[in-house]
Design a protein around this motif. Structure first.
Motif, PDB file in Angstrom:
ATOM      1  N   GLY A  26     -45.314 -15.378 -33.625  1.00 55.81           N
ATOM      2  CA  GLY A  26     -44.402 -16.516 -33.649  1.00 55.81           C
ATOM      3  C   GLY A  26     -43.009 -16.207 -33.151  1.00 55.81           C
ATOM      4  O   GLY A  26     -42.249 -17.130 -32.813  1.00 55.81           O
ATOM      5  N   THR A  27     -42.626 -14.927 -33.124  1.00 55.26           N
ATOM      6  CA  THR A  27     -41.293 -14.542 -32.642  1.00 55.26           C
ATOM      7  C   THR A  27     -41.369 -13.754 -31.332  1.00 55.26           C
ATOM      8  O   THR A  27     -40.394 -13.103 -30.947  1.00 55.26           O
ATOM      9  CB  THR A  27     -40.566 -13.697 -33.699  1.00 55.26           C
ATOM     10  N   VAL A  48     -46.575 -30.103 -32.415  1.00 55.71           N
ATOM     11  CA  VAL A  48     -45.539 -29.121 -32.747  1.00 55.71           C
ATOM     12  C   VAL A  48     -45.083 -28.380 -31.496  1.00 55.71           C
ATOM     13  O   VAL A  48     -43.879 -28.189 -31.265  1.00 55.71           O
ATOM     14  CB  VAL A  48     -46.066 -28.125 -33.807  1.00 55.71           C
ATOM     15  N   VAL A  58     -41.043 -29.114 -31.237  1.00 55.62           N
ATOM     16  CA  VAL A  58     -40.136 -28.041 -31.680  1.00 55.62           C
ATOM     17  C   VAL A  58     -40.476 -26.672 -31.090  1.00 55.62           C
ATOM     18  O   VAL A  58     -39.720 -25.719 -31.262  1.00 55.62           O
ATOM     19  CB  VAL A  58     -40.119 -27.952 -33.227  1.00 55.62           C
ATOM     20  N   TRP A  91     -43.929 -23.894 -29.581  1.00 56.41           N
ATOM     21  CA  TRP A  91     -45.194 -23.292 -30.020  1.00 56.41           C
ATOM     22  C   TRP A  91     -44.985 -22.223 -31.077  1.00 56.41           C
ATOM     23  O   TRP A  91     -45.890 -21.934 -31.871  1.00 56.41           O
ATOM     24  CB  TRP A  91     -45.948 -22.705 -28.831  1.00 56.41           C
ATOM     25  N   HIS A  92     -43.791 -21.592 -31.115  1.00 53.81           N
ATOM     26  CA  HIS A  92     -43.533 -20.541 -32.106  1.00 53.81           C
ATOM     27  C   HIS A  92     -43.786 -21.033 -33.527  1.00 53.81           C
ATOM     28  O   HIS A  92     -44.287 -20.295 -34.371  1.00 53.81           O
ATOM     29  CB  HIS A  92     -42.080 -20.066 -31.995  1.00 53.81           C
ATOM     30  N   TRP A  93     -43.449 -22.303 -33.776  1.00 58.03           N
ATOM     31  CA  TRP A  93     -43.535 -22.821 -35.133  1.00 58.03           C
ATOM     32  C   TRP A  93     -44.965 -23.098 -35.576  1.00 58.03           C
ATOM     33  O   TRP A  93     -45.213 -23.274 -36.781  1.00 58.03           O
ATOM     34  CB  TRP A  93     -42.672 -24.076 -35.262  1.00 58.03           C
ATOM     35  N   LEU A 146     -45.494 -19.617 -37.214  1.00 59.44           N
ATOM     36  CA  LEU A 146     -44.605 -19.430 -38.364  1.00 59.44           C
ATOM     37  C   LEU A 146     -44.929 -20.427 -39.471  1.00 59.44           C
ATOM     38  O   LEU A 146     -44.848 -20.093 -40.667  1.00 59.44           O
ATOM     39  CB  LEU A 146     -43.152 -19.576 -37.920  1.00 59.44           C
ATOM     40  N   GLY A 147     -45.332 -21.638 -39.099  1.00 58.16           N
ATOM     41  CA  GLY A 147     -45.736 -22.619 -40.098  1.00 58.16           C
ATOM     42  C   GLY A 147     -46.988 -22.207 -40.836  1.00 58.16           C
ATOM     43  O   GLY A 147     -47.128 -22.457 -42.042  1.00 58.16           O
TER      44      GLY A 147
END
Length: 459
Positions: A102-103, A166, A170, A172-174, A177-178
């Motif tokens: 995610g990062t 998503v 906001v 794709w990383h989230w 992380l979500g």
């Protein structure tokens, strides 16, 4: 009036004693299902943003490869110490992998995260299964495993859509992380029950379970072979051929001790059954990962709509699993497996013809539902037959061999698809998608031919 002993209702999986464990484990399965469907939906966006089109297939093969190691280590560890430490350690690895993905600032870091994530996800499934065996009485096992199967339905309905929305809003990383945020409360729910799971007891005259170092090393060797195959496109042309030969040799040698004798040469009975599981799983998965990619590249589907085929395929799978359970012995295992392969072939042929003939994608979306139905109608039969063809001494080995064959087969066919995709120019050339789906057709056709060797007549 009778004054005998009062009858007591047996506790169910949602009774007070088991409720938190049941809900927590089903939630973890649902999160894993969501993540799997989400990655397939949004990976075209990720590979474009991180300039990683050449590593597209590896992004799916990496967790399959590390998952092989995770499953073998977790099985050995759980037999030695019980599932508690296995579940905790594997969940931490899974969460760390999701955070790294995610990062990720580039494709290399993303792939490292996928390796860690696969190591954790492969191990946590084994840990949860051992937890079920140790915590729940045998009478409740069918109910909890039915709950695991049902946990895939909601992610199938909304997972691709949510992931696409998503990613389009906001980022794709989230999505990853979500998933970490959702996993934390589910993990907390099962912790009290993990504390209640008794450790393994060594009986008189029995030796404690030791670390199977050789088996773990074979799993590492198989993972290395899979990764090398999926990296062939990154080597110079003159080196690629040598890498392919070396990777295939390593994979063949490493897999032999992890599978029943004769699996790689399709020996009649259980060995071919295990091989068949790997072939049909590979034909389906290695094609499915390119469907959202093709819909986006050739038909301008958005991320939120390109996952519709995945949703319908997963729903077809879930419905067929329920149906075959209801039908029971009314459909013989041999006929059920052959019907399932034929339905998967239908979806794969439609996927091949769609970009080849520039057909409307509605036909592909409809037939992929049929392919998912075929998988759901067929997949549970592999486990039933494997147990029926096993002795008490090798049931665990043969059950794990099915999963190993599934993961290794999918990773190998993903490597072939990825190589073909790259050689033909990637997403800019419709022929690249045609080649990927045609490989799936060939693998499924081989499975259909071999199916007669896997299942004895009369079963």
């Amino acid at each position: 009036m009778s004054h005998g002993a009062p009858s007591t209702r047996p506790e169910g999986v949602l009774s007070r004693r088991y409720r938190l464990a049941t809900l927590g484990m089903c939630a973890l399965i649902a999160i894993a299902a969501f993540e799997s469907l989400a990655v397939t939906t949004i990976m075209p966006i990720i590979s474009a943003e991180l300039d990683g089109e050449s590593l597209y297939s590896l992004s799916f093969a990496a967790p399959l490869a590390s998952g092989l190691v995770g499953m073998v280590v977790a099985g050995n560890w759980a037999d030695r110490s019980g599932p508690r430490v296995v579940v905790i350690a594997s969940m931490l690895l899974f969460a760390v992998g999701l955070v790294v993905v995610g990062t990720s600032p580039d494709m290399v870091v993303l792939l490292l995260g996928r390796l860690v994530q696969g190591l954790g996800s492969g191990a946590v499934i084994v840990g949860l299964y051992v937890m079920v065996a140790r915590l729940y009485p045998p009478a409740l096992h069918p109910s909890i495993f039915a709950g695991f199967a049902a946990a895939w339905v909601v992610p199938a309905l909304v997972g691709p859509l949510i992931a696409g929305v998503v990613a389009d809003t906001v980022g794709w990383h989230w999505v990853f992380l979500g998933a970490v945020g959702l996993a934390v409360p589910a993990f907390v729910m099962i912790l009290p029950s993990l504390e209640r799971v008794p450790p393994p007891v060594v009986g008189d005259g029995e030796r404690p379970v030791r670390w199977s170092v050789a088996r773990i090393l074979w799993a590492v060797g198989a993972a290395v072979g899979v990764l090398l195959l999926n990296l062939v496109g990154e080597f110079p042309a003159g080196v690629s051929a040598a890498v392919i030969v070396g990777a295939v040799a390593v994979l063949a040698i490493a897999l032999r001790p992890l599978l029943p004798t004769g699996t790689l040469r399709a020996a009649r009975g259980l060995p071919t059954l295990v091989l068949l599981r790997g072939l049909v799983g590979a034909a389906f998965l290695a094609s499915e990962v390119y469907i959202p990619y093709m819909l986006a590249a050739e038909y301008d589907f958005s991320s939120s709509t390109s996952g519709i085929a995945l949703t319908l395929g997963a729903l077809g799978w879930a419905f067929a699993s329920w149906l075959q359970g209801r039908l029971g012995d009314r459909v013989r295992q041999r006929a059920g497996i052959r019907l399932g392969i034929a339905l998967v072939l239908t979806g794969l042929v439609a996927a091949t013809l769609t970009p080849l003939l520039h057909l409307a994608p509605v036909g592909l979306i409809a037939t992929w539902t049929v392919a998912g139905f075929g998988m759901g109608f067929m997949y549970p039969r592999f486990s039933v037959l494997a147990l029926a063809l096993s002795t008490a001494a090798d049931r665990g080995f043969n059950s794990s061999a099915l999963t190993i064959s599934d993961s290794a087969g999918s990773a190998v066919v993903l490597a072939l698809s990825g190589a073909a995709f790259g050689v033909l120019g990637g997403a800019s050339n419709p022929a690249a998608f045609v080649a990927c789906f045609a490989i799936g057709v060939a693998v499924a056709a081989l499975a259909l031919v071999l199916s007669g060797r896997a299942v004895p007549r009369g079963r």
